[in-house]
Scaffold this active site. Structure first.
Site, PDB file in Angstrom:
ATOM      1  N   GLY A   1      56.673  37.906  30.905  1.00  0.00           N
ATOM      2  CA  GLY A   1      57.374  38.923  31.687  1.00  0.00           C
ATOM      3  C   GLY A   1      58.539  39.477  30.903  1.00  0.00           C
TER       4      GLY A   1
ATOM      5  N   CYS B   1      54.960  32.226  27.373  1.00  0.00           N
ATOM      6  CA  CYS B   1      56.098  33.070  27.005  1.00  0.00           C
ATOM      7  C   CYS B   1      57.211  32.985  28.060  1.00  0.00           C
ATOM      8  CB  CYS B   1      55.610  34.489  26.751  1.00  0.00           C
ATOM      9  SG  CYS B   1      56.771  35.436  25.769  1.00  0.00           S
TER      10      CYS B   1
ATOM     11  N   HIS C   1      51.098  34.364  23.127  1.00  0.00           N
ATOM     12  CA  HIS C   1      50.200  34.869  24.178  1.00  0.00           C
ATOM     13  C   HIS C   1      48.741  34.524  23.859  1.00  0.00           C
ATOM     14  CE1 HIS C   1      52.987  37.275  26.639  1.00  0.00           C
ATOM     15  NE2 HIS C   1      53.694  37.309  25.519  1.00  0.00           N
TER      16      HIS C   1
ATOM     17  N   GLU D   1      46.278  34.976  25.750  1.00  0.00           N
ATOM     18  CA  GLU D   1      45.347  35.863  26.471  1.00  0.00           C
ATOM     19  C   GLU D   1      44.973  37.121  25.698  1.00  0.00           C
ATOM     20  OE1 GLU D   1      48.509  35.339  26.982  1.00  0.00           O
ATOM     21  OE2 GLU D   1      49.531  36.856  28.176  1.00  0.00           O
TER      22      GLU D   1
ATOM     23  N   SER E   1      28.112  57.666  45.213  1.00  0.00           N
ATOM     24  CA  SER E   1      28.292  58.687  44.189  1.00  0.00           C
ATOM     25  C   SER E   1      27.232  58.560  43.104  1.00  0.00           C
ATOM     26  CB  SER E   1      29.673  58.529  43.547  1.00  0.00           C
ATOM     27  OG  SER E   1      29.728  57.314  42.826  1.00  0.00           O
ATOM     28  N   GLY E   2      26.549  57.411  43.081  1.00  0.00           N
ATOM     29  CA  GLY E   2      25.609  57.172  41.986  1.00  0.00           C
ATOM     30  C   GLY E   2      26.271  56.427  40.843  1.00  0.00           C
ATOM     31  N   GLY E   3      27.581  56.259  40.914  1.00  0.00           N
ATOM     32  CA  GLY E   3      28.293  55.460  39.923  1.00  0.00           C
ATOM     33  C   GLY E   3      28.044  53.978  40.187  1.00  0.00           C
TER      34      GLY E   3
ATOM     35  N   ASP F   1      29.991  51.378  40.813  1.00  0.00           N
ATOM     36  CA  ASP F   1      30.689  50.653  41.871  1.00  0.00           C
ATOM     37  C   ASP F   1      30.089  50.929  43.249  1.00  0.00           C
ATOM     38  OD1 ASP F   1      32.260  49.986  39.759  1.00  0.00           O
ATOM     39  OD2 ASP F   1      33.891  51.344  40.272  1.00  0.00           O
ATOM     40  N   SER F   2      29.927  52.203  43.571  1.00  0.00           N
ATOM     41  CA  SER F   2      29.395  52.493  44.908  1.00  0.00           C
ATOM     42  C   SER F   2      27.932  52.061  45.004  1.00  0.00           C
ATOM     43  CB  SER F   2      29.562  53.970  45.269  1.00  0.00           C
ATOM     44  OG  SER F   2      28.813  54.791  44.416  1.00  0.00           O
ATOM     45  N   SER F   3      27.199  52.106  43.893  1.00  0.00           N
ATOM     46  CA  SER F   3      25.797  51.695  43.931  1.00  0.00           C
ATOM     47  C   SER F   3      25.683  50.205  44.206  1.00  0.00           C
ATOM     48  CB  SER F   3      25.098  52.007  42.600  1.00  0.00           C
ATOM     49  OG  SER F   3      25.143  53.380  42.347  1.00  0.00           O
TER      50      SER F   3
END
Ligand code: XMP
Length: 545
Positions: free
Chosen positions: A83, A110, A202, A204, A255-257, A259-261
């Site tokens: 942070g 950190c 770090h 990560e 939408s066909g994307g 995520d929505s699919s």
């Protein structure tokens, strides 16, 4: 709805719908790790690395984490993030003191390292030992064979990425040094008896090549068995959707994307035909897109789907509009109206499905370190659920994008859908600078299709974040055969990116570019000049408007 969005003017999802974020998710009964966020720019990467190791984790800002939260979340281990603050400043962020008495493994990174030392009785000094960038850590003491070092230091040292100003000057009781670097004598410290670990660097970030192994070793030591899989998630999510929806009905904007699919197929598995999808065709889609989406969802998956062909409405409203913001606002406004019109026809619908993802809902710590957590605004359609009196179903809100893809595969969605490049809500409108006409849209669709075909033929599609053609509002002179032509110019755009926030142009070979330009000019009537856009983002944006 829709995971489709129309840009920054889109109202952010209402805070009320996110009220659940102030306390832990109860979605999963997997082994859980809690990441307490102190505002590092890279906290999300901790979660990414852990999820890759099949460890379920959630990020919560330190302001939200108190003793009651910890009891409710019941983490098997905790990671304290980095942070921007300094623990030497009065009022700087801390973890709840109860955390250190829970008997669970804790890793401080950190700033998190300094929080641990300060709260456990060590000392941290401000400022004078700033260290940024690459460093090399070597094991110290008699701990090289400890589980925390499994698979590490095989070459004697590990490259790590440092970014800190303060440093620990006195270890908390019980801690000892187990790794050092030239600039950070206390690079890795541990109270092995309590399974408390603290690192100055770090693990990560990608610049710490073995960081993933370091984090994984910590989770193994905490007893995580890697039980977070998409197959298990699918079953849990289905049970959760059934419990939430009961015998109600759900509307999903498709939408066909990806995520929505994925959201639609998952919800359909859970509640069958009590899901209705609405696919709004605004006349600004790519070649064959509407047919593909309707064919896939209605015909292949048998999902009740309304194909709302409203292209006349949208293109009519866009007639004569050339200002990019006016275009976006017009499309966004109409989209809501149209969606609402069709949704109203679905009797008894109480729920609206959204493909919200985890990065959209993670609350971020304000950079000032102040007590007010800001919520990252995101682009999903907001306002609509309230306006329509609908409750939200968000089955992907605990997943990162690549997890959504994995879930899509688990659900049997074809790779051609899962791996699709992103496509913006306003569609071809923002790839047609200046006035939009049906003729220009048709030319653009054809040029775009040839470009994508070329990319696929050359096996490059998956290397590219996004590729498309834009039709320019300019006509230029050319010669074809013996005749003079006076046609449109088009620009090809292809970029690499991790998240769409920054991007670089894709380095096609000159042969590829030449072949593609020739094909477009030969195959697409109306284009006689092809250019390749080599602007990075920033300063450019990915889309042309
Ligand atoms: P820019 O052009 O801002 O685009 O560099 C970054 C990413 O966001 C997509 N994009 C949008 N997506 N609605 C969307 O759903 C929008 O209004 C919108 N504008 C840009 C763009 O395609 C790229 O992936």
């Amino acid at each position: 709805m829709p995971t489709t969005d129309f840009g920054p003017f889109w109202p952010a999802l209402s805070l009320a719908s996110r009220a659940g974020l102030a306390y832990p998710s109860v979605m999963t009964d997997h082994q859980r790790l809690l990441i307490i966020d102190f505002g590092s720019q890279v906290t999300q990467l901790i979660a990414r690395r852990l999820r890759e190791a099949r460890v379920y984790c959630e990020i919560h800002p330190y302001q939200n984490v108190d003793a009651a939260f910890l009891r409710a979340f019941a983490p098997r281990a905790v990671i304290l993030s980095g942070g921007p603050a300094s623990v030497t400043e009065p009022g700087s962020p801390r973890a709840p003191q109860e955390l250190f008495g829970m008997g669970i493994p804790i890793l401080g990174i950190c700033y998190g390292q300094q929080v641990m030392m300060t709260q456990l009785g060590g000392k941290v000094e401000a400022g004078h030992h700033r260290e940024f960038g690459r460093a090399y850590v070597e094991p110290a003491g008699a701990h090289t064979s400890d589980a925390i070092f499994a698979g590490l230091f095989t070459g004697g040292r590990e490259e790590v990425w440092m970014s800190h100003g303060d440093r620990v000057t006195e270890l908390a009781p019980g801690f000892e040094v187990i790794g050092t670097s030239a600039g950070a004598p206390l690079a890795i410290t541990a109270d092995a008896a309590r399974n408390f670990y603290a690192v100055q660097f770090h693990p990560e970030v990608h610049h710490t090549p073995q960081g993933r192994v370091m984090l994984q070793n910590f989770t193994r030591l905490a007893g995580f068995t890697g039980d977070w899989t998409m197959a298990a998630y699918r079953d849990e999510a289905i049970a959760q959707i059934r419990a939430q929806v009961g015998d109600g009905r759900v509307i999903c904007g498709l939408s066909g994307g990806v995520d929505s699919s994925v959201a639609a197929v998952l919800i359909h598995e859970a509640i069958g035909d009590r899901l209705t999808c609405v696919f709004v065709d605004h006349g600004l889609l790519r070649q064959n897109e509407a047919e593909e989406v309707v064919g896939m969802f209605r015909d292949h998956y048998n999902i009740p789907l309304i194909h709302a062909d409203e292209s006349e409405l949208f293109l009519g409203a866009l007639d004569g509009v050339s200002d990019p913001e006016t275009k976006r606002k017009t499309i966004g406004r109409l989209f809501i109206d149209v969606f609402q019109k069709y949704a109203d026809r679905i009797e008894g619908a109480e729920f609206l499905a959204q493909g919200t993802l985890y990065p959209d809902v993670i609350e971020s710590v304000s950079v000032s370190g102040g007590p007010s957590a800001t919520i990252k605004s995101h682009h999903n359609v907001g306002g609509l659920p309230e306006k329509m009196g609908l409750k939200l179903v968000e089955p992907l809100r605990e997943l990162f994008k690549d997890e959504v893809r994995a879930l899509g595969r688990e659900l049997g969605l074809p790779d051609s859908f899962i791996g699709r490049h992103p496509f913006p809500g306003p569609g071809l409108a923002i790839r047609c600078p200046g006035e939009i006409t049906r003729d220009k849209l048709e030319i653009l669709r054809q040029a775009d299709a040839v470009f994508i075909d070329q990319i696929r033929k050359h096996g490059l599609y998956d290397e590219i974040w996004q590729a498309f053609a834009a039709i320019l509002p300019v006509r230029t002179v050319g010669v074809m055969g013996d005749a003079r032509t006076y046609d449109y110019a088009c620009a090809l755009r292809a970029v690499t990116s991790v998240d769409g926030m920054t991007a670089d142009f894709y380095p096609f070979s000159h042969e590829f570019l030449g072949e593609t330009a020739t094909r477009i000019i030969n195959e697409v009537k109306g284009i006689n000049r092809v250019t390749y856009d080599i602007t990075s983002k920033p300063p450019g944006t990915i889309e042309w408007e």
